[in-house]
Design a protein around this motif. Sequence first.
Motif, mmCIF file in Angstrom:
data_model
loop_
_atom_site.group_PDB
_atom_site.id
_atom_site.type_symbol
_atom_site.label_atom_id
_atom_site.label_comp_id
_atom_site.label_asym_id
_atom_site.label_seq_id
_atom_site.Cartn_x
_atom_site.Cartn_y
_atom_site.Cartn_z
ATOM 1 N N GLY A 175 2.550 -15.191 26.957
ATOM 2 C CA GLY A 175 2.623 -14.157 28.210
ATOM 3 C C GLY A 175 1.955 -13.322 28.765
ATOM 4 N N VAL A 176 0.543 -13.754 28.712
ATOM 5 C CA VAL A 176 -0.440 -13.169 29.351
ATOM 6 C C VAL A 176 -1.489 -14.233 30.399
ATOM 7 C CG1 VAL A 176 -2.511 -11.675 29.493
ATOM 8 C CG2 VAL A 176 -0.846 -11.440 27.580
ATOM 9 N N PRO A 177 -0.712 -14.900 31.277
ATOM 10 C CA PRO A 177 -1.305 -15.770 31.749
ATOM 11 C C PRO A 177 -2.557 -15.487 32.809
ATOM 12 C CG PRO A 177 0.771 -15.077 33.095
ATOM 13 C CD PRO A 177 0.640 -14.466 31.882
ATOM 14 N N SER A 178 -3.435 -16.235 32.514
ATOM 15 C CA SER A 178 -4.948 -15.864 33.416
ATOM 16 C C SER A 178 -4.758 -16.365 34.760
ATOM 17 C CB SER A 178 -6.029 -16.688 32.587
ATOM 18 O OG SER A 178 -5.736 -18.132 32.775
ATOM 19 N N SER A 179 -5.766 -15.990 35.617
ATOM 20 C CA SER A 179 -5.802 -16.191 36.967
ATOM 21 C C SER A 179 -5.830 -17.650 37.392
ATOM 22 C CB SER A 179 -7.056 -15.380 37.843
ATOM 23 O OG SER A 179 -8.057 -15.904 37.371
ATOM 24 N N GLY A 180 -6.283 -18.393 36.324
ATOM 25 C CA GLY A 180 -6.647 -19.779 36.669
ATOM 26 C C GLY A 180 -5.230 -20.763 36.531
ATOM 27 N N ILE A 181 -4.245 -19.962 35.933
ATOM 28 C CA ILE A 181 -2.712 -20.695 35.928
ATOM 29 C C ILE A 181 -1.704 -19.633 36.682
ATOM 30 C CG2 ILE A 181 -2.293 -19.857 33.747
ATOM 31 C CD1 ILE A 181 -1.961 -23.535 35.185
ATOM 32 N N ARG A 182 -1.882 -18.740 37.100
ATOM 33 C CA ARG A 182 -1.096 -17.714 37.621
ATOM 34 C C ARG A 182 -0.249 -18.284 38.943
ATOM 35 N NH1 ARG A 182 -1.705 -11.325 37.159
ATOM 36 N NH2 ARG A 182 -2.265 -12.019 35.052
ATOM 37 N N ILE A 183 0.450 -19.306 38.674
ATOM 38 C CA ILE A 183 1.191 -19.870 39.941
ATOM 39 C C ILE A 183 2.282 -18.826 40.291
ATOM 40 C CG2 ILE A 183 0.860 -22.013 39.465
ATOM 41 C CD1 ILE A 183 3.482 -22.400 38.008
ATOM 42 N N LEU A 184 2.995 -19.260 41.614
ATOM 43 C CA LEU A 184 3.911 -18.249 42.058
ATOM 44 C C LEU A 184 4.938 -17.878 41.370
ATOM 45 C CD1 LEU A 184 3.644 -16.626 44.668
ATOM 46 C CD2 LEU A 184 5.301 -18.576 45.687
ATOM 47 N N PRO A 185 5.540 -18.778 40.593
ATOM 48 C CA PRO A 185 6.580 -18.301 39.538
ATOM 49 C C PRO A 185 6.283 -17.453 38.405
ATOM 50 C CG PRO A 185 6.983 -20.610 39.857
ATOM 51 C CD PRO A 185 5.640 -20.168 40.449
ATOM 52 N N ILE A 186 4.900 -17.564 38.115
ATOM 53 C CA ILE A 186 4.590 -16.664 36.930
ATOM 54 C C ILE A 186 4.129 -15.313 37.619
ATOM 55 C CG2 ILE A 186 2.514 -16.277 35.425
ATOM 56 C CD1 ILE A 186 4.556 -18.216 34.258
ATOM 57 N N LEU A 187 3.709 -15.185 38.827
ATOM 58 C CA LEU A 187 3.206 -14.016 39.585
ATOM 59 C C LEU A 187 4.623 -13.261 39.604
ATOM 60 C CD1 LEU A 187 1.302 -12.207 40.733
ATOM 61 C CD2 LEU A 187 1.442 -13.426 42.745
ATOM 62 N N MET A 188 5.778 -14.094 39.892
ATOM 63 C CA MET A 188 7.123 -13.432 40.344
ATOM 64 C C MET A 188 7.602 -12.768 39.039
ATOM 65 S SD MET A 188 10.393 -15.230 41.458
ATOM 66 C CE MET A 188 10.350 -16.227 40.008
ATOM 67 N N TYR A 189 7.283 -13.421 37.945
ATOM 68 C CA TYR A 189 7.834 -12.740 36.584
ATOM 69 C C TYR A 189 7.056 -11.336 36.396
ATOM 70 C CZ TYR A 189 8.582 -11.926 31.709
ATOM 71 O OH TYR A 189 8.640 -11.462 30.406
ATOM 72 N N VAL A 190 5.643 -11.714 36.764
ATOM 73 C CA VAL A 190 4.819 -10.473 36.333
ATOM 74 C C VAL A 190 4.936 -9.300 36.999
ATOM 75 C CG1 VAL A 190 2.350 -9.819 36.269
ATOM 76 C CG2 VAL A 190 2.970 -11.838 35.584
ATOM 77 N N THR A 191 4.930 -9.478 38.592
ATOM 78 C CA THR A 191 5.574 -8.684 39.471
ATOM 79 C C THR A 191 6.737 -7.880 39.085
ATOM 80 O OG1 THR A 191 4.110 -9.807 41.161
ATOM 81 C CG2 THR A 191 5.698 -8.185 42.067
ATOM 82 N N GLY A 192 7.779 -8.649 38.847
ATOM 83 C CA GLY A 192 9.307 -8.159 38.430
ATOM 84 C C GLY A 192 9.268 -7.300 37.310
ATOM 85 N N PHE A 193 9.235 -8.011 36.371
ATOM 86 C CA PHE A 193 9.316 -7.485 34.870
ATOM 87 C C PHE A 193 8.118 -6.632 34.266
ATOM 88 C CE2 PHE A 193 12.317 -11.065 35.643
ATOM 89 C CZ PHE A 193 13.459 -10.457 34.947
ATOM 90 N N SER A 194 6.913 -6.845 34.509
ATOM 91 C CA SER A 194 5.954 -6.215 34.120
ATOM 92 C C SER A 194 5.578 -4.718 35.057
ATOM 93 C CB SER A 194 4.492 -7.091 34.022
ATOM 94 O OG SER A 194 4.546 -8.013 32.986
ATOM 95 N N ALA A 195 5.625 -5.112 36.383
ATOM 96 C CA ALA A 195 5.473 -3.774 37.407
ATOM 97 C C ALA A 195 6.442 -3.561 37.811
ATOM 98 C CB ALA A 195 4.354 -4.593 38.472
ATOM 99 N N SER A 196 7.544 -3.859 37.481
ATOM 100 C CA SER A 196 9.027 -3.406 38.027
ATOM 101 C C SER A 196 9.099 -3.149 39.340
ATOM 102 C CB SER A 196 9.191 -2.045 37.529
ATOM 103 O OG SER A 196 9.490 -2.040 36.141
ATOM 104 N N GLN A 197 8.561 -4.315 40.002
ATOM 105 C CA GLN A 197 8.577 -4.164 41.484
ATOM 106 C C GLN A 197 9.604 -5.472 41.877
ATOM 107 O OE1 GLN A 197 4.580 -4.408 43.091
ATOM 108 N NE2 GLN A 197 4.002 -2.491 42.354
ATOM 109 N N PHE A 198 10.785 -5.134 41.723
ATOM 110 C CA PHE A 198 11.775 -6.657 42.079
ATOM 111 C C PHE A 198 11.661 -6.614 43.508
ATOM 112 C CE2 PHE A 198 12.728 -4.700 37.849
ATOM 113 C CZ PHE A 198 12.961 -5.808 37.082
ATOM 114 N N GLY A 199 11.256 -5.869 44.472
ATOM 115 C CA GLY A 199 11.767 -6.106 45.585
ATOM 116 C C GLY A 199 10.676 -7.225 46.258
ATOM 117 N N GLN A 200 9.362 -6.791 45.501
ATOM 118 C CA GLN A 200 8.241 -8.061 45.911
ATOM 119 C C GLN A 200 8.679 -9.226 45.269
ATOM 120 O OE1 GLN A 200 4.441 -6.123 45.495
ATOM 121 N NE2 GLN A 200 4.875 -4.469 46.832
ATOM 122 N N ALA A 201 9.042 -8.940 44.067
ATOM 123 C CA ALA A 201 9.280 -10.309 43.279
ATOM 124 C C ALA A 201 10.340 -11.181 43.961
ATOM 125 C CB ALA A 201 9.856 -10.017 41.840
#
Length: 310
Positions: free
Chosen positions: A250-276
């Motif tokens: 659940g803590v993907p590093s920058s070496g594998i943080r592809i766009l779907p993973i970044l979308m999940y982190v942005t939405g559900f971890s940072a609560s920025q659903f607009g940017q997600a």
Amino acid sequence: MTQTAVSVGPARRAGRTAGDRRRSGPGGWMVLPALLFFVVFAIVPLIVALSLSFTQWDAISDPVWVGFANWTSVLADPVTINALVLTLKVIAISWIVQTPISLLLGTWTAGRQRSRAVLGAIFFLPLILSSAAVAIAFKAILDPNFGLSASLGIPFLKQDWLGNQQLILYVVIFIIAWQFVPFHTLLYQGGVRQIPASLYEAAEIDGAGRVKQFFNITLPQLRYTIVTSSTLMIVGSLTYFDVIFVLTGGVPSSGIRILPILMYVTGFSASQFGQASVMAMILVIIGLAIALLLTKLSGFTRMTSQQEGL
């Protein structure tokens, strides 16, 4: 007699047309449940995601309209650009790795020998496993202390496969290929079995060997199967999440943080659903663009039967 033939002909055509309408009428209604399912679970969520991409929303308070502010910030963020580059890299490498292997295995398993049928069934076993189970199994296998390296005593295997920023991307691609190559193999197997045997018989009479038959008969006849497999492979590459999430805890590093993973982190971890939502729309745009490009370049819209003229 000529007048009778002329008068009867249109009547018969009219009768056939009316019959065709009666036969095709119920068939049109039968697609409505599937169409309704597609609209409710595909079109509506897509419209909602597009609407949210123009708002600032934390899933608690009411959405606030911000226009193109989310799009501007996301597209200007180096983290997003890096995730987008990694996503395209995963698409390219996945296609390069999976397509030749699937094509060769599909062609080989299309044979009628019993041994090929048995091995083909074994090859398809990874396809019935869930992605989460596959990720858990490989996470244990690749453990540098208790995994396969400790069992076999091979020094090369004793390294941090999932923690090394330079290796983790290729490890993930290998795991995904291991699981989904059987699916594309099945597509190619079906495509090869649809090729008329008369083509191979004529090639043998002309003295063509197996290699020439493969490149001059099998590959051209699998043109549309390759397009279908490639489209599914590319769209699937845009949605990789569960394997990466489980492998990295659940803590993907920058070496594998592809766009779907970044979308999940942005939405559900940072609560920025607009940017997600912006990232989700970018994935949709990329998927549609690549699929339409493949269809256009391959002539898939002008597809004809493989057995036409035989």
